[in-house]
Design an enzyme around this catalytic site. Structure first.
Site, mmCIF file in Angstrom:
data_model
loop_
_atom_site.group_PDB
_atom_site.id
_atom_site.type_symbol
_atom_site.label_atom_id
_atom_site.label_comp_id
_atom_site.label_asym_id
_atom_site.label_seq_id
_atom_site.Cartn_x
_atom_site.Cartn_y
_atom_site.Cartn_z
ATOM 1 N N GLY A 48 3.846 1.600 -11.394
ATOM 2 C CA GLY A 48 3.159 2.520 -11.459
ATOM 3 C C GLY A 48 3.513 3.317 -13.107
ATOM 4 N N TRP A 98 0.687 -1.252 -0.131
ATOM 5 C CA TRP A 98 0.220 0.205 -0.085
ATOM 6 C C TRP A 98 0.801 1.771 -0.130
ATOM 7 C CZ3 TRP A 98 -4.113 -1.924 4.232
ATOM 8 C CH2 TRP A 98 -4.689 -3.505 3.628
ATOM 9 N N LYS A 99 1.897 1.301 -0.017
ATOM 10 C CA LYS A 99 3.228 2.715 0.325
ATOM 11 C C LYS A 99 2.352 3.224 0.964
ATOM 12 C CE LYS A 99 4.237 0.747 -4.298
ATOM 13 N NZ LYS A 99 4.708 1.393 -5.814
ATOM 14 N N GLU A 119 10.868 -7.034 -9.690
ATOM 15 C CA GLU A 119 9.770 -5.706 -10.046
ATOM 16 C C GLU A 119 10.803 -4.083 -11.143
ATOM 17 O OE1 GLU A 119 6.353 -4.310 -7.310
ATOM 18 O OE2 GLU A 119 8.189 -4.026 -5.818
ATOM 19 N N GLY A 124 1.077 -2.624 -5.611
ATOM 20 C CA GLY A 124 0.815 -1.389 -5.504
ATOM 21 C C GLY A 124 -0.790 -1.106 -5.910
ATOM 22 N N GLY A 125 -1.018 0.491 -7.041
ATOM 23 C CA GLY A 125 -2.261 1.119 -7.646
ATOM 24 C C GLY A 125 -3.022 -0.620 -7.204
HETATM 25 P P1 13P Z 1 2.081 -0.948 -9.076
HETATM 26 O O1 13P Z 1 1.712 -2.049 -8.828
HETATM 27 O O2 13P Z 1 0.573 0.745 -8.886
HETATM 28 O O3 13P Z 1 2.933 -0.536 -10.641
HETATM 29 O O4 13P Z 1 3.293 -0.465 -7.925
HETATM 30 C C1 13P Z 1 3.618 -2.558 -7.480
HETATM 31 C C2 13P Z 1 4.788 -1.878 -6.532
HETATM 32 O O5 13P Z 1 5.733 -1.241 -7.224
HETATM 33 C C3 13P Z 1 4.803 -2.961 -5.658
HETATM 34 O O6 13P Z 1 5.252 -3.130 -4.670
#
Ligand code: 13P
Length: 247
Positions: A172, A8-9, A166, A231-232
């Site tokens: 993102g 979830w950053k 990643e 993430g998103g």
């Molecule tokens: P996104 O799924 O938003 O591209 O982010 C990936 C991420 O950094 C998960 O750790």
């Protein structure tokens, strides 16, 4: 086993995090071969840990630690503190730590060792930047990050580490690696891990970078992918349930 990990950053305080985990777990029931991991902001860890407590298939993790166990390090969280706050997992070397906060390969290695010393499970993140991919150095970058991140570990410890590949250009951005692109790097990583852990069973290697409800099933159909780090698309219940429920 397929791992669905939500990073979830810098989103969701304790109340929002609790509500989201509750909503997800109510609809994604325990299923053989599926593990659900939640990486909320550190202050939301206790709330998330309390929600996953009754579920063997789910766990909470911290997004980053500092490698010293305690001391005068204002603003940092150590592995032992993360563990008592409810983390059983830690992300180490996430691309944003490396590229926005200047974490070095060596520091990632220290964090891995500190996490293991506190009994946390480690998900080590690796991945190349766009310019590195364009220069044909994806493999050397990823292997360098692995080498540094897992240095000093014995075979048994290496065998327990989960790797998240990643690619930085996919995080993102809405640009996802194709399943074939991801699989090629996963094979490189797997080969490196196998050389160091000949007796070990298959290591878990996740893919992350613009995973969405639209592309998750296609990515997970690639047998090299043992899960996703998202993430998103993990930030709201419906979307995340769709991804976790789909495999
Ligand atoms: P996104 O799924 O938003 O591209 O982010 C990936 C991420 O950094 C998960 O750790």
């Amino acid at each position: 086993m397929t791992i669905f990990a939500a990073n979830w950053k810098m989103h969701h305080g304790p109340a929002a995090a609790r509500e989201l985990v509750r909503a997800v777990l109510a609809r994604v029931r325990p299923k053989e071969g599926r593990t659900l991991l939640f990486f909320p902001p550190a202050v939301s860890l206790p709330a998330v840990a309390a929600e996953v407590a009754g579920r063997k298939d789910a766990a909470a993790g911290i997004q980053n630690i500092y490698f010293e166990p305690k001391g005068a390090f204002t603003g940092e969280v150590s592995a032992p503190i993360a563990a008592v706050a409810g983390a059983t997992w830690v992300l180490v070397g996430h691309s944003e730590r490396r590229h926005k906060f200047g974490e070095t390969d060596e520091e990632s290695g220290k964090k891995v060792r500190a996490a293991l010393a506190s009994g946390l499970k480690v998900m080590l993140c690796v991945g190349e930047q766009l310019a590195e991919r364009q220069a044909g150095s994806t493999e050397s970058v990823v292997l360098r990050q692995l080498e540094a991140g897992l240095s000093g570990l014995d075979a048994a410890a290496v065998a327990r580490i989960v790797i998240a590949y990643e690619p930085v250009w996919a995080i993102g951005t809405g640009v996802t690696a194709t399943p074939q692109d991801a699989a090629a790097v996963h094979r490189t990583i797997r080969g490196w891990l196998k050389d160091r852990t000949p007796a070990a069973t298959r290591s878990h290697i996740l893919y992350g970078g613009s995973v969405s409800a639209k592309n998750a099933a296609e990515l997970l159909a690639e047998e090299e992918l043992d899960g996703v780090l998202v993430g998103g698309a993990s930030l709201e219940a419906e979307g995340w349930i769709g991804i976790c429920g789909g495999a």
